[in-house]
Structure formats: structure tokens, C-alpha cells
Design a protein around this motif. Structure first.
Motif, PDB file in Angstrom:
ATOM      1  N   GLY A  64      52.559  -1.087  94.098  1.00  0.00           N
ATOM      2  CA  GLY A  64      51.200  -1.471  94.462  1.00  0.00           C
ATOM      3  C   GLY A  64      50.815  -2.818  93.895  1.00  0.00           C
ATOM      4  O   GLY A  64      50.143  -3.619  94.559  1.00  0.00           O
ATOM      5  N   LEU A  65      51.237  -3.070  92.666  1.00  0.00           N
ATOM      6  CA  LEU A  65      50.950  -4.360  92.036  1.00  0.00           C
ATOM      7  C   LEU A  65      51.589  -5.490  92.828  1.00  0.00           C
ATOM      8  O   LEU A  65      50.966  -6.538  93.048  1.00  0.00           O
ATOM      9  N   LEU A  66      52.818  -5.313  93.265  1.00  0.00           N
ATOM     10  CA  LEU A  66      53.510  -6.337  94.028  1.00  0.00           C
ATOM     11  C   LEU A  66      52.858  -6.545  95.394  1.00  0.00           C
ATOM     12  O   LEU A  66      52.878  -7.661  95.931  1.00  0.00           O
ATOM     13  N   ALA A  67      52.267  -5.488  95.943  1.00  0.00           N
ATOM     14  CA  ALA A  67      51.612  -5.601  97.250  1.00  0.00           C
ATOM     15  C   ALA A  67      50.217  -6.196  97.148  1.00  0.00           C
ATOM     16  O   ALA A  67      49.674  -6.678  98.137  1.00  0.00           O
ATOM     17  N   ALA A  68      49.635  -6.154  95.967  1.00  0.00           N
ATOM     18  CA  ALA A  68      48.282  -6.678  95.774  1.00  0.00           C
ATOM     19  C   ALA A  68      48.289  -8.200  95.829  1.00  0.00           C
ATOM     20  O   ALA A  68      49.308  -8.845  95.581  1.00  0.00           O
TER      21      ALA A  68
END
Length: 223
Positions: A64-68
Motif C-alpha cells: 500500500g505504501l508503494l502504491a500511495a
């Protein structure tokens, strides 16, 4: 800002969670292998859906962090135990420059919202964190906020239940100001995969103890 929601079979809770997302907050639901249609429900309700096949709470958070893409990123459980409308309580101090990491300190609002075995395990870990890292926290709350670039720079390695603790430990080691804000803790929808069972709680505590042990080795090893 982006809100990362690790998700494993939360079809029952997702509608309530996503419908209460504050304006300006984009939900990123990271499906971690659900079999109940959680990913479909999340997409239908307008969330960004990321699929992370590698099982593990930390693996889902990292995906999720990488997609944010927002400057400030939030994390919270997708099980309806936390009210998204309270996200500004943890994002506000970060946006104002008052802290680099803010954790939502859970305040149970109903009997059974926080099982005794889970609360005890959390208290033990928080006390050890205060003593070893000097971080003034009383709860390793799952609702939290920080700046995305800074978090990526911490290079968190845990991909299991040690991820939330590793975030705090590495943030403290990097000199971040860590603060807490009280948030309501509600009875979750369905049964928890972690705090709902003693076995799940012990597994999470084991992962977190491994993080503390690793940090201890880092601080005592010669440069």
C-alpha cells in the motif's frame, strides 16, 4: 491523502469503513488473499485496490505504501474497529509539523472491543518500547500517519506482524518525534485474525519481539 487498509476477508466491514472515509482521503485497500470478495466490494465502493499475494500484514502495508502517492500517508485496519472519520486526529499533527509519526491510542468504547489478552500483550510491548527506545507511547495503535518519503527512507524490512513496531522503533532511531492521539476503538466486524484469538495475539507478539531483538543487536553491534 492516501489511507492504506490491509485487508484479508473483510467483506462485512468494508462498506462501513469506506463510506466513512473523510473528504480528501483516498482509500487504498490492499487485498492479501481474500476469498470473500473483499477486493470486488472495495472496487465497487471506489477504493483503489492493490493485490498483494504474499501473505503478511507487513507485506500488505508495504504494498500500500508503494502504491500511495500523497505526501502524508495513513494506515488503519479495515475491520471497522476504527472510525475513518477520526483520521484527522492523527494526520493533523503531521501536517502541522508537530510530529513525524502519530499513532492513534485506542480507547475502547464497548466491552469486548479489546480482548484482555491482546491489551496485555500490547501494554507489555509498549512498556518495553518506552524503556528501550525512549518513545512515549502507550499503544502500538494500527491507525497512524506519517510522511510517505520519510517512511520509505526508514526501509522497513518486516513483512509480518512486526511491521507496526518496526515503524516506531526505526522512526525513534532516526530522531523522529512520535506522538499519540486518542481514537475510539470499536467492536470489529467479524472475528479478528489476530487479537480475536490468543494464538493470533501470541504470533503477533512473537513477530514484534523479533523486531525488538533485531534492534537491540543493531544498537549494540560495533560500527
Amino acid at each position: 491523502m492516501d489511507v492504506v487498509l490491509p485487508c484479508l476477508d473483510e467483506a462485512e466491514a468494508l462498506p462501513w469503513v469506506l463510506e466513512r472515509m473523510p473528504p480528501g482521503h483516498r482509500p487504498i485497500v490492499v487485498d492479501n488473499g481474500s476469498t470473500d470478495g473483499s477486493d470486488r466490494i472495495a472496487a465497487e465502493l471506489g477504493a483503489v485496490v492493490v493485490r498483494e499475494p504474499r501473505r503478511g500484514f507487513g507485506a500488505a502495508c508495504n504494498a500500500g505504501l508503494l502504491a500511495a502517492s500523497s505526501e502524508i500517508v495513513c494506515f488503519m485496519d479495515a475491520d471497522a474497529s476504527l472510525d475513518p472519520r477520526e483520521l484527522p486526529l492523527v494526520t493533523g499533527p503531521v501536517a502541522a509539523g508537530e510530529a513525524e509519526l502519530v499513532l492513534g491510542r485506542r480507547v475502547p468504547v464497548a466491552a469486548g472491543a479489546w480482548p484482555a489478552h491482546a491489551r496485555l500483550g500490547n501494554a507489555v510491548l509498549a512498556r518495553r518500547l518506552r524503556r528501550t527506545a525512549g518513545v512515549p507511547v502507550r499503544d502500538l495503535g494500527p491507525m497512524r500517519a506519517c510522511r510517505r518519503a520519510g517512511l520509505l527512507g526508514l526501509e522497513l524490512a518486516d513483512r509480518r506482524f512486526g511491521y507496526p513496531l518496526e515503524m516506531v522503533v526505526r522512526a525513534a532511531a532516526a530522531g523522529w518525534r512520535v506522538a499519540e492521539a486518542d481514537v475510539r476503538y470499536l467492536p470489529r466486524a467479524g472475528r479478528s485474525k489476530v487479537t480475536g484469538t490468543v494464538r493470533g495475539t501470541l504470533r503477533a507478539i512473537g513477530d514484534m519481539r523479533a523486531v525488538l531483538a533485531d534492534q537491540g543487536r543493531r544498537t549494540t553491534s560495533p560500527a
